[in-house]
Write an enzyme that holds these catalytic residues in place. Structure first.
Site, PDB file in Angstrom:
ATOM      1  N   ALA A 122      38.817  47.746  31.750  1.00 31.34           N
ATOM      2  CA  ALA A 122      38.764  48.951  32.573  1.00 31.34           C
ATOM      3  C   ALA A 122      39.283  48.625  33.968  1.00 31.34           C
ATOM      4  CB  ALA A 122      37.334  49.482  32.652  1.00 31.34           C
ATOM      5  N   ARG A 149      41.796  52.670  51.104  1.00 40.57           N
ATOM      6  CA  ARG A 149      43.211  52.399  50.854  1.00 40.57           C
ATOM      7  C   ARG A 149      44.023  52.205  52.131  1.00 40.57           C
ATOM      8  NH1 ARG A 149      43.218  56.216  45.715  1.00 40.57           N
ATOM      9  NH2 ARG A 149      42.853  54.581  44.168  1.00 40.57           N
ATOM     10  N   GLY A 204      65.607  30.758  54.676  1.00 39.94           N
ATOM     11  CA  GLY A 204      66.384  29.945  53.742  1.00 39.94           C
ATOM     12  C   GLY A 204      65.506  28.894  53.066  1.00 39.94           C
ATOM     13  N   GLU A 206      36.759  45.933  35.152  1.00 40.19           N
ATOM     14  CA  GLU A 206      36.354  45.100  34.020  1.00 40.19           C
ATOM     15  C   GLU A 206      37.599  44.677  33.260  1.00 40.19           C
ATOM     16  OE1 GLU A 206      33.569  47.190  31.590  1.00 40.19           O
ATOM     17  OE2 GLU A 206      32.172  47.521  33.271  1.00 40.19           O
ATOM     18  N   GLU A 252      43.013  47.817  44.386  1.00 33.83           N
ATOM     19  CA  GLU A 252      42.542  49.151  44.783  1.00 33.83           C
ATOM     20  C   GLU A 252      43.471  50.231  44.248  1.00 33.83           C
ATOM     21  OE1 GLU A 252      40.788  49.989  48.551  1.00 33.83           O
ATOM     22  OE2 GLU A 252      40.055  47.930  48.753  1.00 33.83           O
ATOM     23  N   GLN A 309      63.993  34.762  52.814  1.00 35.22           N
ATOM     24  CA  GLN A 309      65.456  34.659  52.778  1.00 35.22           C
ATOM     25  C   GLN A 309      66.001  34.246  54.151  1.00 35.22           C
ATOM     26  OE1 GLN A 309      66.862  34.983  49.901  1.00 35.22           O
ATOM     27  NE2 GLN A 309      68.949  34.578  50.600  1.00 35.22           N
TER      28      GLN A 309
END
Lengths: 262, 396, 387
Positions: free
Chosen positions: C129, C243, C340, C126, C364, C337
């Site tokens: 939260a 996860r 380039g 939220e 998460e 990088q």
């Protein structure tokens, strides 16, 4: 509804390149694939089955290692696959190929519809489909881009030509060849892949399909390859140079000045 | 039956090794060995200078070839109008017939088509068979095969040529299968072996990467479909005389299984691409589908049709109907302008018979320049608007 | 590295890779540009049976576990992690049902997710939260046979696109985290609407919306597991299981970026030679590849540990998410990088990968929270040792 789909294993010709120094085919890394046009045929057969029910049987002729590749079609949703394979078939032209496949289709029996891709990308002949139909004695229609309606005894479809298309009705059993406009072939599903792993692909010999040796392979092939060569690309051109503006002016002068473009 | 290597003639020179399209020739102990999987295509045979490779056939010649005479062309018509390919076939057929010393015969199937029969004479036919019936008004495999096969069995031609069109490529295999004879698809080169009266049929294979010359030595008639736009018609000669023979269809028991419900003509792009005098084609060098607008602007300025490479079509930039190449349309316009097309062999196969080819590409090594009559090396996005402007100026 | 996948896992990997290459990669830039939801690709994944790989067979799945899901997410992320997260979020959404749902709830909802007919979504976050779940303001009050939901969930992946939502709401404010319950809410329930679609930095193919509950009445049977107060534990146990999926997403993004960088370095010629011949660049590529492989090894090892039946894997889950997402960020920055100026342009895919990678360090549980979880577990372990 019993549907047979004819497929061919081909080298991936889009990967084939010519080595300009030796003027030979570079084959390294060129994979064998199922003819891309045939995948539209497999997809259409599965769609018909999903719509009206029935069985889809994939049929191919070629060396034994093709059997493994036919499993791809089972992973997509075909019910079974059959390979016709025999040394006796080596050297087959389109007539001898269609003879062997027609004998196999007769052995499968009670087939309502045969579907082929419009042509194979290695030979590009587009002949085997119509020749199979003639051998079995069923009608055929080519370059089908849409099936409007189908039952076990009749099909209504659209077939392409240079001016557009025709809506045609044909009684079944019959044979059609399909173009890529007809659908987008699905990828295999996991459940299909697992089923295909376990699938047994029967290999039918010339004797199994009761083929007359005189009509098979080299002996059954009226056409012979006399020579194969790398096409020459003519070189005659004039490449302009200079600033883009100048090059554009040269070109317009060349075309308009010589009244080629009026 | 099979392939044989005469070891005493083989010196292990390796010339044949790369000729195998399937990579199945190996040199073992200085001798060529054919590995398993050979499909007897014969590609290697002609490469061996020592004649050490032979394809052995169990040939039984059962027909008397001398009974078959005449070069036939199937005179395709659509909606009562002679297709251009019929005229092209007469042009090439004329040469073949003259070399063989045989008549050039056109076979025309349709309904109410006398005027088209006369055209066939003007374009070079020595004789025209006209099969006229309401059942033949529109092409259907069954009716056309029936009439054609009957006529062939009666008249025994040596050669039958058809256009490699939607009609020709459906009809020819059905006729060939019924006659149990050989058929070569989509030929781009034709010649004859006068002694054997054989037709030498050359066609692309492997997506245009290879050319193959095919023979049909022991069967008659010899049948081929011929790619449209490859051969040129003769100048029509309205003073030419020839016999026009009506085919008697009075006893024909028609067996026609399919039925045409509707004929839909989609006039527009798909038609005028093959008939267009000028085509402007775009490829992946355009970088973005919206840049096809630049191609269209130039095409509009020139009154040209819009074509595309397979790469552009596969990327979804333009519909398949515009695709030029081995798997698309074969075109032969007066001018073909290739914009940002590298010139993959499969594209070249579809446009190389164009009279003038203009290539615009930023890579000077792009294969398209090998074929180009005129080439501009530069950024197509920059060149195209300039070209449109210049043409507008020059054409008023 | 060879992870000795089973035949079935290899099949899943091959199929997911094929879909990624043939169907996802050509459209990745389009979805990134437009932010359209990739429904066509979701249908392809459903038809390929990929939504069911990690779900039990009794609910229409293929019986695999976390590793199978990770394999799919990783392969899809190589091509477009926005697509991958839309796929993975459905798994996240049904995970609470899988871990704590009742038999009826599993039968009803997991089967639909497994077939790919419906997408699921998970709603905890939220506005006030995020990491601190106990600060949640959405409430659920029992009224007869129905719960009445009020409040707003923020940044919900698959919001508006999914049909099945697992939503956290407070049923007893006094109990803190133990007063949070989990509810299954179906799209179309009166009083349940969506906020506008967020305009994000990366993973733009995925849909992120608010879930708005305004006196939304849901049947009592839709209380997860039929018990109040299990929302917090459901969330924690869900995240423990999912996860590694974020880790896999990060590994996939990094792999896509590394592949692009290596390819480009071989093609790009400067000073008369391909830039891959320069040692400075070689060292960059070598470090990128090594870190990436370490991240993958940690993700796979954790996934196998969970699938092997380990009881507690909070620490390992947090570690693999933390390490893989930090690696993805680093590898994608380096990939830009290597390319380039071209790397900075949208014509090349690496700038998108760099934008996509950032979120893996955030959602998460931010990587700071992951470190917190890891540290807590370490301290707990140490405290419980009696020496």
């Amino acid at each position: 509804m019993k549907i047979v789909v004819c497929v061919k294993q081909v080298p991936d010709t889009t990967e084939v390149k010519i080595n300009p120094e030796t003027n030979t085919l570079i084959r390294e890394g060129v994979a064998s694939i199922l003819n891309p046009f045939d995948m539209y045929a497999v997809e259409e057969a599965i769609r018909i089955k999903e719509k009206v029910g029935g069985t889809v049987i994939v049929l191919s002729m070629g060396p034994p290692q093709v059997a493994e590749q036919l499993k791809e079609t089972i992973a997509m949703g075909a019910d079974e696959a059959i390979l016709v394979s025999d040394r006796a078939f080596a050297g087959s032209d389109t007539l001898a190929t269609s003879y062997a496949l027609s004998k196999a289709i007769e052995k499968i029996a009670d087939v309502n519809l045969v579907i082929c891709g419009k042509q194979a990308i290695d030979g590009d002949t587009a002949q085997v489909g119509p020749e199979i139909a003639e051998k079995i004695g069923i009608p055929h229609l080519t370059y089908v881009k849409k099936i409007e309606a189908i039952s076990e005894t009749e099909i209504t479809l659209e077939r392409m030509n240079e001016d557009g298309y025709e809506r045609v009705q044909m009684p079944l059993p019959g044979l059609i060849t399909v173009v890529k406009e007809i659908n987008e072939p699905r990828l295999p599903s996991l459940k299909g892949m697992m089923r295909s792993k376990k699938a047994e692909i029967p290999i039918w010999s010339a004797a199994d399909i009761d083929a007359d040796p005189a009509k098979c392979g080299l002996n059954g092939s009226p056409t012979w390859v006399k020579r194969i060569f790398i096409p020459e690309i003519k070189c005659q051109g004039e490449i302009f140079s200079g600033e883009p503006e100048e090059q554009v002016k040269f070109l317009v002068n060349a075309l308009v000045g010589r009244k080629i473009v009026v | 039956m099979g392939i044989k290597i005469y070891l005493e003639k083989c010196y292990g020179c390796k010339v044949c090794v790369p000729s195998c399209p399937f990579g199945l020739i190996e040199i073992v102990d200085k001798k060529a060995v054919i590995k398993d999987g050979c499909n007897l295509c014969g590609a290697c045979v002609s490469t061996c200078k020592f004649k050490a490779i032979e394809i052995i056939r169990d040939v039984k010649v059962t027909i008397d070839k001398s009974l078959y005479k005449g070069v036939w062309i199937f005179a395709e018509q659509r909606n009562g109008q002679l297709a251009n390919v019929a005229k092209e076939l007469l042009g090439e057929g004329r040469k073949l017939a003259d070399e063989l010393g045989e008549p050039l015969v056109a076979v025309l199937l349709g309904h109410n088509i006398e005027s088209e029969a006369k055209q066939l004479v003007a374009y070079g036919a020595d004789q025209v068979f006209v099969a006229d019936a309401p059942q033949l008004e529109h092409f259907l495999e069954d009716s056309y095969t029936q009439v054609l096969v009957d006529l062939v069995q009666k008249e025994r031609p040596n050669i039958i040529l058809m256009g490699a069109t939607a009609i020709g490529r459906s009809l020819a295999p059905k006729v060939a299968a019924r006659l149990e004879t050989g058929l070569t698809a989509d030929c781009t080169g034709l010649d004859v072996d006068v002694a054997e009266k054989n037709l030498l049929q050359t066609r692309p294979a492997f997506g245009g990467n290879l050319m193959a010359t095919i023979l049909c030595p022991n069967h008659r008639p010899q049948m081929a479909t011929v790619r449209p736009k490859v051969f040129k018609p003769l100048e029509p000669d309205l003073g030419r005389k020839a016999t026009i023979t009506k085919v008697d269809l009075s006893k024909t028991q028609w067996e026609i299984r399919a039925k045409i419900l509707e004929i839909v003509n989609e006039v527009g792009h798909s038609v005028n691409l093959e008939e267009a005098n000028i085509i402007v084609s775009g490829g992946r060098g355009l970088c973005d589908p919206k840049n096809f607008e630049l191609v269209r602007e130039l095409a509009d300025t020139l009154g040209a049709a819009v074509g595309a490479s397979r790469a552009a079509v596969d990327s979804g930039w333009i519909p398949y109907a515009h695709q030029v190449g081995q798997t698309g349309k074969t075109v032969g316009p007066k001018v073909y302008i290739a914009c940002g097309i590298r010139g993959a062999i499969q594209h070249l196969a579809g446009m190389q018979s164009s009279d003038i080819i203009v290539a615009i590409n930023k890579d000077p090594d792009a294969p398209i320049f090998k074929l180009a009559t005129y080439g501009i090396v530069g950024d197509v996005l920059e060149i195209l608007p300039m070209l449109t402007k210049e043409f507008k100026k020059a054409l008023g | 590295m060879d992870y000795f996948l089973t035949e079935e896992q290899q099949m899943i990997k091959d199929l997911a890779r094929r879909i990624a290459d043939e169907k996802v990669a050509p459209k990745a830039a389009h979805y990134d540009e437009t932010g359209e939801f990739p429904w066509d690709i979701m249908k392809i994944l459903a038809d390929a049976d990929l939504f069911g790989v990690y779900l039990p067979e009794e609910y229409g799945g293929m019986g695999g576990g976390v590793l199978e899901q990770c394999i799919v997410v990783e392969e899809l992320s190589r091509a477009c992690s926005g697509v991958a997260v839309s796929y993975a979020a459905s798994g996240l959404g049904c995970s609470p049902i899988l871990v704590l749902g009742s038999e009826e709830q599993k039968k009803k909802y997991i089967t639909q997710v497994a077939s790919g007919k419906k997408l699921a979504a998970f709603g905890a976050t939220e506005a006030n939260a995020g990491s601190d779940l106990a600060a949640m303001e959405t409430t659920a009050v029992l009224d007869g046979n129905e719960y009445v939901l009020n409040g707003t969930k923020q940044w919900i992946t698959n919001g508006g696109e999914a049909d099945i939502y697992t939503v956290m709401a407070v049923t007893d404010k006094k109990k803190g985290p133990r007063g949070i319950s989990c509810f299954i809410v179906e799209k179309g329930t009166p009083g349940f609407t969506f906020g506008k679609k967020e305009n994000k930095m990366g993973i733009r193919a995925s849909a992120t919306r608010e879930l708005v509950f305004d006196n939304c009445r849901i049947p009592k049977e839709n209380l997860l597991g039929g018990k109040e107060g299990i929302g917090f534990i459901a969330t924690m146990r869900t995240f423990d299981r999912t996860r590694p999926g974020i880790g896999a997403q990060a590994v996939g993004i990094a792999q896509g970026a590394l592949d692009a960088a290596v390819k480009y370095s071989r093609e790009r010629v400067q000073f008369g030679q391909s830039i891959s011949s320069f040692q400075g660049l070689q060292f960059m590529l070598a470090d990128m590849a090594t870190q990436l492989e370490a991240a993958r090894a940690l993700v796979y090892a954790t996934a196998r540990m969970i699938d092997g039946g380990a009881k507690n894997f909070s620490k390992e889950s947090a570690m693999c998410k933390l390490f893989a997402s930090d690696t993805a960020m680093k590898v994608t920055v380096d990939a830009v990088q290597v390319l380039g100026g071209y790397g900075y342009m949208k014509e090349y895919p690496v700038e998108k990968m760099m934008r996509d990678a950032k979120i893996t360090q955030i959602y998460e549980g931010t990587n700071q929270i992951q470190r917190h979880v890891i540290a807590l577990e370490l301290i707990k372990e140490s405290a419980s040792k009696k020496d």
